[in-house]
Design an enzyme around this catalytic site. Sequence first.
Site, PDB file in Angstrom:
ATOM      1  N   ALA A  66       9.305 -23.699   7.527  1.00  0.00           N
ATOM      2  CA  ALA A  66      10.334 -24.013   7.994  1.00  0.00           C
ATOM      3  C   ALA A  66      11.516 -23.890   7.013  1.00  0.00           C
ATOM      4  O   ALA A  66      11.157 -23.898   5.718  1.00  0.00           O
ATOM      5  CB  ALA A  66      10.373 -25.618   8.471  1.00  0.00           C
ATOM      6  N   GLY A 111       5.374 -23.522   8.899  1.00  0.00           N
ATOM      7  CA  GLY A 111       5.604 -23.269  10.232  1.00  0.00           C
ATOM      8  C   GLY A 111       4.844 -21.695  10.467  1.00  0.00           C
ATOM      9  O   GLY A 111       4.945 -21.360  11.531  1.00  0.00           O
ATOM     10  N   GLU A 114       1.717 -22.295  11.237  1.00  0.00           N
ATOM     11  CA  GLU A 114       1.562 -22.708  12.588  1.00  0.00           C
ATOM     12  C   GLU A 114       1.992 -21.740  13.665  1.00  0.00           C
ATOM     13  O   GLU A 114       1.348 -21.622  14.804  1.00  0.00           O
ATOM     14  CB  GLU A 114       2.666 -24.040  12.825  1.00  0.00           C
ATOM     15  CG  GLU A 114       2.211 -25.095  12.025  1.00  0.00           C
ATOM     16  CD  GLU A 114       3.096 -26.270  11.665  1.00  0.00           C
ATOM     17  OE1 GLU A 114       4.260 -25.899  11.100  1.00  0.00           O
ATOM     18  OE2 GLU A 114       2.879 -27.447  12.299  1.00  0.00           O
ATOM     19  N   GLU A 134       3.251 -28.880   3.707  1.00  0.00           N
ATOM     20  CA  GLU A 134       4.151 -29.706   4.192  1.00  0.00           C
ATOM     21  C   GLU A 134       4.149 -31.099   3.178  1.00  0.00           C
ATOM     22  O   GLU A 134       5.090 -31.919   2.567  1.00  0.00           O
ATOM     23  CB  GLU A 134       4.243 -30.342   5.667  1.00  0.00           C
ATOM     24  CG  GLU A 134       4.823 -28.969   6.507  1.00  0.00           C
ATOM     25  CD  GLU A 134       3.520 -28.168   6.663  1.00  0.00           C
ATOM     26  OE1 GLU A 134       2.653 -28.128   6.074  1.00  0.00           O
ATOM     27  OE2 GLU A 134       3.916 -27.191   7.640  1.00  0.00           O
TER      28      GLU A 134
HETATM   29  N1  COA Z   1      12.829 -22.436   3.216  1.00  0.00           N
HETATM   30  C1  COA Z   1      13.855 -21.966   2.869  1.00  0.00           C
HETATM   31  N2  COA Z   1      14.035 -20.954   1.800  1.00  0.00           N
HETATM   32  C2  COA Z   1      12.977 -20.317   1.260  1.00  0.00           C
HETATM   33  C3  COA Z   1      11.627 -20.955   1.804  1.00  0.00           C
HETATM   34  C4  COA Z   1      11.676 -21.927   2.736  1.00  0.00           C
HETATM   35  N3  COA Z   1      10.521 -22.257   3.541  1.00  0.00           N
HETATM   36  N4  COA Z   1      10.624 -20.230   1.193  1.00  0.00           N
HETATM   37  C5  COA Z   1      11.261 -19.410   0.424  1.00  0.00           C
HETATM   38  N5  COA Z   1      12.683 -19.538   0.294  1.00  0.00           N
HETATM   39  C6  COA Z   1      13.755 -18.591  -0.273  1.00  0.00           C
HETATM   40  C7  COA Z   1      13.631 -19.314  -1.912  1.00  0.00           C
HETATM   41  O1  COA Z   1      14.515 -20.346  -1.828  1.00  0.00           O
HETATM   42  C8  COA Z   1      14.432 -18.031  -2.419  1.00  0.00           C
HETATM   43  O2  COA Z   1      15.587 -17.985  -2.306  1.00  0.00           O
HETATM   44  P1  COA Z   1      16.702 -17.679  -3.468  1.00  0.00           P
HETATM   45  O3  COA Z   1      16.283 -16.285  -3.850  1.00  0.00           O
HETATM   46  O4  COA Z   1      18.048 -17.695  -2.816  1.00  0.00           O
HETATM   47  O5  COA Z   1      16.624 -18.658  -4.464  1.00  0.00           O
HETATM   48  C9  COA Z   1      13.677 -17.054  -1.758  1.00  0.00           C
HETATM   49  O6  COA Z   1      13.220 -17.663  -0.584  1.00  0.00           O
HETATM   50  C10 COA Z   1      12.446 -16.259  -2.530  1.00  0.00           C
HETATM   51  O7  COA Z   1      11.432 -17.155  -2.910  1.00  0.00           O
HETATM   52  P2  COA Z   1      11.016 -17.712  -4.180  1.00  0.00           P
HETATM   53  O8  COA Z   1      10.521 -19.052  -4.156  1.00  0.00           O
HETATM   54  O9  COA Z   1      11.896 -17.321  -5.009  1.00  0.00           O
HETATM   55  O10 COA Z   1       9.756 -16.703  -4.045  1.00  0.00           O
HETATM   56  P3  COA Z   1       8.352 -16.964  -5.082  1.00  0.00           P
HETATM   57  O11 COA Z   1       7.525 -15.352  -4.880  1.00  0.00           O
HETATM   58  O12 COA Z   1       8.647 -17.454  -6.218  1.00  0.00           O
HETATM   59  O13 COA Z   1       7.405 -18.017  -4.157  1.00  0.00           O
HETATM   60  C11 COA Z   1       6.470 -18.969  -2.061  1.00  0.00           C
HETATM   61  C12 COA Z   1       7.003 -17.566  -2.886  1.00  0.00           C
HETATM   62  C13 COA Z   1       6.343 -18.847  -0.835  1.00  0.00           C
HETATM   63  C14 COA Z   1       5.247 -19.291  -3.056  1.00  0.00           C
HETATM   64  C15 COA Z   1       7.623 -19.803  -2.286  1.00  0.00           C
HETATM   65  O14 COA Z   1       8.928 -19.459  -1.856  1.00  0.00           O
HETATM   66  C16 COA Z   1       7.503 -21.381  -1.722  1.00  0.00           C
HETATM   67  O15 COA Z   1       6.557 -22.144  -1.945  1.00  0.00           O
HETATM   68  N6  COA Z   1       8.311 -21.426  -0.567  1.00  0.00           N
HETATM   69  C17 COA Z   1       8.182 -22.605   0.313  1.00  0.00           C
HETATM   70  C18 COA Z   1       6.774 -22.851   0.902  1.00  0.00           C
HETATM   71  C19 COA Z   1       6.815 -24.138   1.840  1.00  0.00           C
HETATM   72  O16 COA Z   1       6.765 -25.211   1.408  1.00  0.00           O
HETATM   73  N7  COA Z   1       6.881 -23.811   3.182  1.00  0.00           N
HETATM   74  C20 COA Z   1       6.811 -25.051   4.237  1.00  0.00           C
HETATM   75  C21 COA Z   1       7.910 -25.774   4.660  1.00  0.00           C
HETATM   76  S1  COA Z   1       7.708 -26.961   5.798  1.00  0.00           S
END
Ligand code: COA
Length: 260
Positions: A66, A111, A114, A134
């Site tokens: 999400a 999500g 999910e 989460e």
């Molecule tokens: N919501 C909003 N933005 C998100 C996102 C999310 N769930 N997941 C990634 N992004 C965005 C980042 O903020 C970043 O944006 P920016 O370039 O404007 O800063 C862009 O996507 C790229 O992500 P980044 O974190 O830089 O990539 P990474 O390769 O370093 O890491 C992940 C990848 C997937 C490990 C990391 O993005 C992450 O942990 N995301 C969240 C996962 C999460 O907790 N999801 C559950 C939500 S309930």
Amino acid sequence: MAYETLLFEKSEGIATVTFNRPAKLNALNHQVMEELADSIERVRTDGEVKAVVLTGAGEKAFIAGADINELAVQTPVAGKETSVGGQSVLDGLEDLGKPSIAAVNGYALGGGCELAMACTLRLASETARFGQPEVKLGIIPGYAGTQRLPRLVGKGRALELILSGEPISAQEAYRIGLVNQVVPAAELMAATRALAKKIMANAPLAVKFAMEAVSHGLEMSEQEGQFLEATLFGLCCATEDMKEGTRAFLEKRPAKFAGK
Ligand code: COA
């Protein structure tokens, strides 16, 4: 509805929905969920579409969860509504009546995991990663992850994923039964379409009733599930497809199903 966050394509009876916010790793915001709900309805009502594939744009992510920007400012009441709304969109996907296959091409977190679990089947690229992170954000899965994950992989494994918040590899997801197949990234879409076509070659109503028997049967006692199975089996016997399928076998020719 015109889509801004999804691509919707149709070919050879297969609809492909591509989550298309690669700069945000295809995170699910409210707009994506609205467009997804609309595209599910489109698949459900379009007689030409026999199966749907869901995948993510870019090489990195299927869906990284999400949208945390929206989550961060959510009030309790809005949070509950978001959760109920997302659950209902994914229920619509699960109960579509046509097979859906998640082609998981990268991160399937929160999500995203999910959503993949609400699909009928899941294929993963070797580079995919799955997780329910989460609790690292102070929340719990809200799009039915606490319900579908234990049903797919068992309570112990589901709790390990949900409580640790740590992602697992595609191979590990395969080992625990979260995905059906793992294939090289370059072959993911072809393998997914091949599986969809294999299912589409079968009697559409039988496929629909089999999905109903398994999905609804899991929510019932075994005896009630068996009664549901027998009832749907009887219903199959009233279809033209049943007559065609059995006749084609006896006449040693391929069946031509009309979905009637
Ligand atoms: N919501 C909003 N933005 C998100 C996102 C999310 N769930 N997941 C990634 N992004 C965005 C980042 O903020 C970043 O944006 P920016 O370039 O404007 O800063 C862009 O996507 C790229 O992500 P980044 O974190 O830089 O990539 P990474 O390769 O370093 O890491 C992940 C990848 C997937 C490990 C990391 O993005 C992450 O942990 N995301 C969240 C996962 C999460 O907790 N999801 C559950 C939500 S309930």
